[in-house]
Design a protein around this motif. Structure first.
Motif, short mmCIF file in Angstrom:
data_model
loop_
_atom_site.label_atom_id
_atom_site.label_comp_id
_atom_site.label_asym_id
_atom_site.label_seq_id
_atom_site.Cartn_x
_atom_site.Cartn_y
_atom_site.Cartn_z
N LEU A 1 38.66 -0.83 25.68
CA LEU A 1 38.72 -1.43 24.35
C LEU A 1 39.97 -1.03 23.58
O LEU A 1 40.44 -1.76 22.72
N PHE A 2 40.52 0.15 23.88
CA PHE A 2 41.71 0.62 23.17
C PHE A 2 42.98 -0.06 23.67
O PHE A 2 44.05 0.08 23.07
N GLY A 3 42.90 -0.77 24.78
CA GLY A 3 44.02 -1.58 25.24
C GLY A 3 45.25 -0.80 25.66
O GLY A 3 46.37 -1.29 25.53
N ALA A 4 45.06 0.41 26.19
CA ALA A 4 46.20 1.22 26.60
C ALA A 4 46.70 0.78 27.98
O ALA A 4 45.92 0.31 28.81
N PRO A 5 47.99 0.95 28.24
CA PRO A 5 48.54 0.50 29.52
C PRO A 5 48.20 1.40 30.70
O PRO A 5 48.28 0.97 31.85
N HIS A 6 47.83 2.66 30.44
CA HIS A 6 47.52 3.60 31.52
C HIS A 6 46.02 3.78 31.65
O HIS A 6 45.28 3.63 30.66
N PRO A 7 45.53 4.15 32.83
CA PRO A 7 44.08 4.28 33.03
C PRO A 7 43.52 5.56 32.41
O PRO A 7 44.22 6.56 32.24
N VAL A 8 42.23 5.48 32.04
CA VAL A 8 41.46 6.65 31.61
C VAL A 8 40.33 6.83 32.61
O VAL A 8 39.49 5.94 32.77
N HIS A 9 40.32 7.96 33.28
CA HIS A 9 39.25 8.29 34.23
C HIS A 9 38.31 9.27 33.55
O HIS A 9 38.71 10.40 33.26
N ALA A 10 37.08 8.85 33.29
CA ALA A 10 36.12 9.70 32.59
C ALA A 10 35.26 10.45 33.59
O ALA A 10 34.82 9.90 34.61
N LEU A 11 35.00 11.72 33.26
CA LEU A 11 34.24 12.60 34.15
C LEU A 11 33.25 13.40 33.31
O LEU A 11 33.64 14.00 32.31
N CYS A 12 31.98 13.39 33.71
CA CYS A 12 30.98 14.22 33.05
C CYS A 12 30.93 15.55 33.78
O CYS A 12 30.47 15.63 34.93
N ALA A 13 31.41 16.60 33.12
CA ALA A 13 31.47 17.92 33.76
C ALA A 13 31.72 18.98 32.70
O ALA A 13 32.15 18.67 31.59
N ASP A 14 31.44 20.22 33.06
CA ASP A 14 31.80 21.36 32.23
C ASP A 14 33.23 21.71 32.55
O ASP A 14 33.54 22.17 33.65
N VAL A 15 34.13 21.47 31.61
CA VAL A 15 35.56 21.65 31.88
C VAL A 15 35.89 23.09 32.26
O VAL A 15 36.86 23.35 32.98
N THR A 16 35.08 24.04 31.83
CA THR A 16 35.36 25.46 32.14
C THR A 16 35.09 25.77 33.60
O THR A 16 35.51 26.83 34.09
N THR A 17 34.37 24.90 34.31
CA THR A 17 34.09 25.14 35.73
C THR A 17 35.04 24.38 36.65
O THR A 17 34.96 24.53 37.88
N LEU A 18 35.92 23.56 36.09
CA LEU A 18 36.85 22.81 36.92
C LEU A 18 37.93 23.72 37.50
O LEU A 18 38.29 24.74 36.90
#
Length: 438
Positions: free
Chosen positions: A135-152
């Motif tokens: 919906l934001f119409g940006a030219p680059h992709p957004v990859h969404a991930l459900c995770a605890d960022v502190t464990t990545l």
């Protein structure tokens, strides 16, 4: 709202009910009654809730009527002007990790610059970020991930090309009754603010979004540039900039002087139709003290939070009415985007009867009451001085202190709000008479 219900809202069936409900009267009961004939109570409530959230989001996002939102996600979402301004400081085509992405407002702005990996622990928020990206119409992709960022494995992300990060920890915590509350201490952020150290080790180009209410000791402990961001006259957030991202920030002056402010702080103001305006510290004298003069200057809240009021006084040849109170006064108006200017019609000690009489003499009615460091409630003062004659020109009352007494300044409304740059370089007013007893 559960993740399953949020996912259902994104289906064709959910979209059809959202469209139908949007044409019903806006009250929740009418909408719920209608929708419960067609779907479950949980789904009906979700449709009504999302429509209400979209309505609340209209002042912040152009795409508000199409966005997918959670209540907490909307509360913490970065408004579009700040999101786009902050994203503009990131390098183009360098993939970004959006740690704690919420409903994806920052991810959408960052994707105008580079690909984004958006991570959030809340499944419903991650779903929103994924759906909102298009919906934001940006030219680059957004990859969404459900995770605890502190464990990545942050090192692995860096090795695979992510070269910058935005960290926006949650500033909400659970109450014992299951509801959520705002937190002020950085250690109560989720993840704790100290997680930025781990991010910084892998992504030197790092920006951290925090509350502007964080204490100075905490902000200065990170020994980096802190930018207080104001959107339409409200200090919305502070941004901690690290590594290469500090290179595009305006430099602070390190010249010697009796007062130079905190060199790590700067204030940036965003206004519709105007370029961003940034104020950095520079050496200047502390502002002199003075009784009110023909012009009152109210520095922007971001300027006040950045401790840059002396710089505004120096730029505008202004004095301070009372030490420690951020009202400045000047004989001549030198326009600046960093303060709102009010022409002072008169000032006097605050006594309700005397103020009412003076308003009558001036032919003005009170519309707005502002205050600093006085134990009076603006709305109560406004009601006490209310004049029913709507034909009278409105004015602003400003309550403050001078020489340990409460005074009131009767002022015109700002000529053009904060956007005074288009005005002539100098505007003067006749001298004011000092009032007895001050």
């Amino acid at each position: 709202m559960s993740p399953l219900t949020m996912a259902w809202l994104m289906t064709d069936e959910g979209a059809a009910l959202l469209a139908d409900a949007s044409h019903l009267p806006a009250d929740s009961l009418t909408r719920l009654t209608h929708l419960r004939r067609r779907t479950t109570s949980e789904r009906a409530a979700a449709v009504v809730t999302l429509l209400e959230l979209r309505h609340r989001a209209r002042g912040r996002f152009l795409q508000a009527d199409s966005l997918f939102l959670t209540a907490e996600g909307l509360e913490q979402a970065t408004a579009a002007p700040i999101a786009h301004y902050r994203a503009s400081r990131f390098a183009e085509d360098v993939p970004v990790l959006d740690a704690c992405c919420g409903v994806g407002s920052d991810a959408g702005a960052l994707a105008r610059r580079a690909p984004v990996l958006a991570v959030d622990l809340n499944p419903a928020a991650a779903l929103c970020a994924h759906a909102n990206a298009a919906l934001f119409g940006a030219p680059h992709p957004v990859h969404a991930l459900c995770a605890d960022v502190t464990t990545l494995d942050l090192g692995r992300l860096a090795a695979h090309g992510i070269g910058a990060a935005l960290f926006d920890p949650s500033r909400r915590a659970d109450r014992t009754d299951g509801s959520r509350r705002r937190v002020r201490d950085a250690s109560d952020y989720a993840p704790p603010l100290e997680f930025l150290t781990a991010l910084r080790a892998q992504f030197p180009a790092l920006c951290v979004k925090v509350s502007p209410a964080l204490d100075d000791d905490t902000l200065q402990s990170f020994d980096t540039r802190v930018e207080f961001l104001s959107d339409r006259g409200e200090c919305k957030e502070a941004a901690l900039w690290f590594g290469p991202l500090t290179e595009s920030l305006p430099a602070a002056s390190h010249a010697a002087g009796s007062y130079s402010g905190d060199h790590n702080y700067l204030a940036t103001l965003l206004q519709p139709g105007a370029p961003p305006a940034t104020l950095t510290p520079f050496a200047c004298e502390p502002p002199p003290l003075s009784a009110p003069r023909p012009w009152l200057l109210e520095p922007d809240p971001a300027v006040i939070r950045a401790h840059l009021v002396p710089q505004i006084a120096a730029l505008t040849n202004a004095a301070q009415i009372t030490p420690g109170i951020a009202y400045l006064t000047a004989d001549t108006l030198l326009p600046t985007p960093f303060a709102t200017a009010y022409r002072v019609l008169d000032w006097l000690p605050y006594q309700e009867k005397a103020v009412r009489a003076r308003l009558r003499q001036l032919g003005r009615r009170v519309e707005v009451v502002k205050k600093r460091d006085v134990p009076l409630e603006p709305e109560q003062v406004r009601k006490a001085l209310l004049d029913k004659d709507r034909a009278l020109p409105p004015c602003v009352l400003v309550l403050t202190r001078h020489q340990e007494k409460i005074i009131v300044l009767i002022c015109d409304f700002p000529p053009e709000g904060r956007d005074l740059l288009s005005k002539s370089p100098l505007q003067s007013s006749p001298p004011l008479q000092s009032r007895a007893g001050i």
